[in-house]
Design a protein around this motif. Structure first.
Motif, PDB file in Angstrom:
ATOM      1  N   SER A   1     -11.111  -0.169  -7.429  1.00  0.00           N
ATOM      2  CA  SER A   1     -11.205   1.222  -7.000  1.00  0.00           C
ATOM      3  C   SER A   1     -12.426   1.427  -6.117  1.00  0.00           C
ATOM      4  N   GLY A   2     -12.405   2.527  -5.383  1.00  0.00           N
ATOM      5  CA  GLY A   2     -13.571   2.854  -4.571  1.00  0.00           C
ATOM      6  C   GLY A   2     -13.272   3.940  -3.570  1.00  0.00           C
ATOM      7  N   GLY A   3     -14.127   4.030  -2.548  1.00  0.00           N
ATOM      8  CA  GLY A   3     -13.900   5.050  -1.543  1.00  0.00           C
ATOM      9  C   GLY A   3     -15.087   5.267  -0.633  1.00  0.00           C
ATOM     10  N   ARG A   4     -14.978   6.315   0.179  1.00  0.00           N
ATOM     11  CA  ARG A   4     -16.000   6.685   1.162  1.00  0.00           C
ATOM     12  C   ARG A   4     -16.953   7.711   0.544  1.00  0.00           C
ATOM     13  N   TYR A   5     -18.233   7.520   0.787  1.00  0.00           N
ATOM     14  CA  TYR A   5     -19.261   8.457   0.322  1.00  0.00           C
ATOM     15  C   TYR A   5     -20.247   8.681   1.459  1.00  0.00           C
TER      16      TYR A   5
ATOM     17  N   PHE B   1       0.835  -1.195   0.000  1.00  0.00           N
ATOM     18  CA  PHE B   1       0.000   0.000   0.000  1.00  0.00           C
ATOM     19  C   PHE B   1       0.866   1.238   0.000  1.00  0.00           C
ATOM     20  N   LYS B   2       0.293   2.318  -0.515  1.00  0.00           N
ATOM     21  CA  LYS B   2       1.027   3.568  -0.667  1.00  0.00           C
ATOM     22  C   LYS B   2       0.070   4.741  -0.470  1.00  0.00           C
ATOM     23  N   ILE B   3       0.468   5.692   0.370  1.00  0.00           N
ATOM     24  CA  ILE B   3      -0.300   6.924   0.491  1.00  0.00           C
ATOM     25  C   ILE B   3       0.049   7.779  -0.720  1.00  0.00           C
ATOM     26  N   ASP B   4      -0.952   8.058  -1.550  1.00  0.00           N
ATOM     27  CA  ASP B   4      -0.719   8.716  -2.838  1.00  0.00           C
ATOM     28  C   ASP B   4      -1.656   9.911  -2.974  1.00  0.00           C
ATOM     29  N   ILE B   5      -1.114  11.103  -2.804  1.00  0.00           N
ATOM     30  CA  ILE B   5      -1.922  12.317  -2.829  1.00  0.00           C
ATOM     31  C   ILE B   5      -2.489  12.607  -4.211  1.00  0.00           C
ATOM     32  N   SER B   6      -1.932  12.005  -5.246  1.00  0.00           N
ATOM     33  CA  SER B   6      -2.416  12.274  -6.599  1.00  0.00           C
ATOM     34  C   SER B   6      -3.704  11.525  -6.936  1.00  0.00           C
ATOM     35  N   ILE B   7      -4.102  10.579  -6.086  1.00  0.00           N
ATOM     36  CA  ILE B   7      -5.340   9.837  -6.348  1.00  0.00           C
ATOM     37  C   ILE B   7      -6.528  10.755  -6.072  1.00  0.00           C
ATOM     38  N   ALA B   8      -7.300  11.036  -7.101  1.00  0.00           N
ATOM     39  CA  ALA B   8      -8.384  12.019  -6.957  1.00  0.00           C
ATOM     40  C   ALA B   8      -9.685  11.534  -7.584  1.00  0.00           C
ATOM     41  N   ARG B   9      -9.929  10.211  -7.529  1.00  0.00           N
ATOM     42  CA  ARG B   9     -11.117   9.667  -8.173  1.00  0.00           C
ATOM     43  C   ARG B   9     -12.399  10.205  -7.535  1.00  0.00           C
TER      44      ARG B   9
ATOM     45  N   TYR C   1     -17.029  10.932  -3.941  1.00  0.00           N
ATOM     46  CA  TYR C   1     -16.361  10.442  -2.739  1.00  0.00           C
ATOM     47  C   TYR C   1     -16.037  11.591  -1.789  1.00  0.00           C
ATOM     48  N   THR C   2     -16.162  11.312  -0.510  1.00  0.00           N
ATOM     49  CA  THR C   2     -16.012  12.367   0.500  1.00  0.00           C
ATOM     50  C   THR C   2     -14.903  12.094   1.509  1.00  0.00           C
ATOM     51  N   GLY C   3     -14.323  10.908   1.492  1.00  0.00           N
ATOM     52  CA  GLY C   3     -13.277  10.568   2.452  1.00  0.00           C
ATOM     53  C   GLY C   3     -12.174   9.777   1.801  1.00  0.00           C
ATOM     54  N   THR C   4     -11.850   8.626   2.363  1.00  0.00           N
ATOM     55  CA  THR C   4     -10.783   7.778   1.827  1.00  0.00           C
ATOM     56  C   THR C   4     -11.132   7.283   0.426  1.00  0.00           C
ATOM     57  N   VAL C   5     -10.129   7.278  -0.448  1.00  0.00           N
ATOM     58  CA  VAL C   5     -10.303   6.726  -1.798  1.00  0.00           C
ATOM     59  C   VAL C   5      -9.187   5.727  -2.078  1.00  0.00           C
ATOM     60  N   TYR C   6      -9.477   4.754  -2.956  1.00  0.00           N
ATOM     61  CA  TYR C   6      -8.533   3.674  -3.239  1.00  0.00           C
ATOM     62  C   TYR C   6      -8.402   3.455  -4.748  1.00  0.00           C
ATOM     63  N   GLU C   7      -7.183   3.142  -5.168  1.00  0.00           N
ATOM     64  CA  GLU C   7      -6.907   2.678  -6.528  1.00  0.00           C
ATOM     65  C   GLU C   7      -5.858   1.570  -6.402  1.00  0.00           C
TER      66      GLU C   7
END
Length: 449
Positions: A298-302, A265-273, A278-284
């Motif tokens: 992919s996905g995230g918090r809504y 896993f990697k904290i990646d500030i460029s992920i902007a899906r 989405y309103t919180g954590t996002v994943y790619e």
């Protein structure tokens, strides 16, 4: 009678039997992984009333939806699984227990241009955790664990889950007074293709950022060290940013406890899906050896799952795997595991006598022991019968002739090694069951590195 030329519609995936086995095995591995985390299976209808699926309306989505009308009935074919989930939660909210954890693997359809790896009809595999009013951050930290276990269960090893938080980005844009965040982040996605210099020109000339805004944005998304070091200097300047930082830190802290190795896993500030969803954590999730294929999960918090159907707040977090696309990529990259038992049967019984009572009885005993068995009763030459097993990839052939019946023995040939074994039915069945059990554990994907 004029013959109609058989054809499969463009954008629709139709597999040969062997590959269908691989696809089904992938789906089953995902179901097993999801179940380990307490997700319950759900199967929503392929079609809904058009007003349900098109509640959000507008944009490219509506153009891609297949609609069917008959009389006064206006139906739409689902283009994703989330809209159906939203309807389901709103409809059954009084009967569901929250947090509601569900998974669904099903077909969706989109009327978009068919192209390499992109289908009009395809399978999606989704999981979501839905809260009633609130949903704790721990759920957002658990999702990468589900991704990690699911991908490794498939046989993948070289992948990385990229994680970010929308509040961090939103707060960052507010701090820098960047109003057109969507355009800015779309431009940043091109950095690897066009380089920093051309990106700066694009951001300042076309997107409308100042040189200071452009420089800070590029510096943040290209930072190579600890991402929290690059972010810390913005703390205390924006409430949304600070909340996002706390959430991102919590997710990063808990992921290791959830069993996700630091290498994956990697904290990646460029992920902007999903800038508008989405309103919180996002994943790619990306394959290390094939970044060109894009995210495979992919996905995230809504915060507003069912806002079009009810005033009740249902925040959630979830992910989606484009299963058909993922399978296509793996097949194209020759990553399907040849060790997988893809034949329709484990054993082919070839009777050598006119009386089929003993072969039928043997097939029944084998099936009761969990073996998949075909009984070959066609009037063919012996060589053709063995060739049938070979073409289908059936690993074992059992011969039952007069000599075997008299001695209470069964002769079995291992089609891969050519070795033949003769023993009692009980010993043969026990031995085959143990060998097949080992072969069935082979993951559907085998990475070469």
């Amino acid at each position: 009678m004029k013959k109609i030329k058989p054809r499969t519609l463009s954008g629709f995936m139709e597999l040969m039997p062997q590959n269908q086995v691989y696809f089904n095995e992938m789906a089953q591995r995902l179901r097993e992984s999801f179940s380990l985390y307490g997700f319950t299976p759900l199967d929503t209808p392929l079609m809904e009333a058009a007003e349900i699926l098109l509640a959000k309306g507008g944009g490219e989505t509506e153009k891609q939806v297949y609609r069917l009308t008959k009389g006064d009935t206006d139906l739409a074919v689902r283009y994703e699984l989330t809209a159906s989930l939203a309807k389901y939660v709103a409809l059954h909210q009084g009967s569901l227990t929250f947090p509601f954890r569900r998974y669904e693997i099903g077909k969706v359809m989109r009327g978009e241009r068919a192209q390499r790896g992109r289908f009009r009809e395809f399978y999606q595999a989704d999981i979501d955790i839905i809260g009633d009013g609130k949903l704790d951050i721990i759920n957002e930290a658990e999702i990468p664990s589900v991704i990690y276990r699911s991908m490794t269960a498939l046989g993948l090893r070289r992948f990385v889950i990229h994680v970010n938080n929308r509040k961090v980005l939103n707060g960052f844009f507010e701090i820098l007074e960047i109003s057109n965040a969507t355009e800015a982040m779309r431009a940043v996605d091109k950095i690897e293709k066009i380089g920093e210099q051309k990106l700066t020109e694009h951001l300042t000339t076309d997107v409308g950022l100042t040189h200071v805004q452009s420089a800070e944005l590029i510096a943040l998304v290209t930072h190579q060290g600890d991402p929290f070091e690059a972010l810390d200097k913005y703390r205390g300047r924006n409430e949304t940013f600070d909340i996002g930082m706390d959430e991102l830190s919590a997710v990063a802290r808990y992921m290791s406890a959830f069993g996700v190795p630091d290498t994956h896993f990697k904290i990646d500030i460029s992920i902007a899906r999903g800038l508008d969803y989405y309103t919180g954590t996002v994943y790619e999730t990306f394959l290390e050896d094939h970044p060109e294929v894009g995210s495979i999960c992919s996905g995230g918090r809504y915060d507003e799952l069912a806002e079009y159907y009810t005033d009740r707040k249902f925040p959630g977090v979830g992910i989606s795997i484009g299963l058909s696309r993922l399978f296509y990529i793996l097949q194209e990259q020759q990553m399907l595991n040849p060790a997988v038992l893809s034949a329709p049967a484990d054993v082919l019984i070839i009777p050598m006598t006119e009386d089929l009572s003993h072969p039928i009885s043997l097939a029944t005993q084998m099936r009761e022991a969990g073996l998949r068995v075909q009984l070959y009763s066609e009037d063919k030459k012996f060589k053709s019968k063995v060739a049938y097993a070979d073409k289908l990839g059936i690993p074992y052939v059992a011969f039952l002739g007069e000599d075997e019946i008299k001695s209470g023995q069964v002769t079995v040939k291992d089609m891969r090694s050519g070795e033949q074994t003769q023993a009692s039915a009980g010993l043969i069945i026990a031995g085959l069951a143990e060998k097949i059990k080992i072969q069935r554990n082979a993951p559907p994907i085998a990475e070469t590195k």
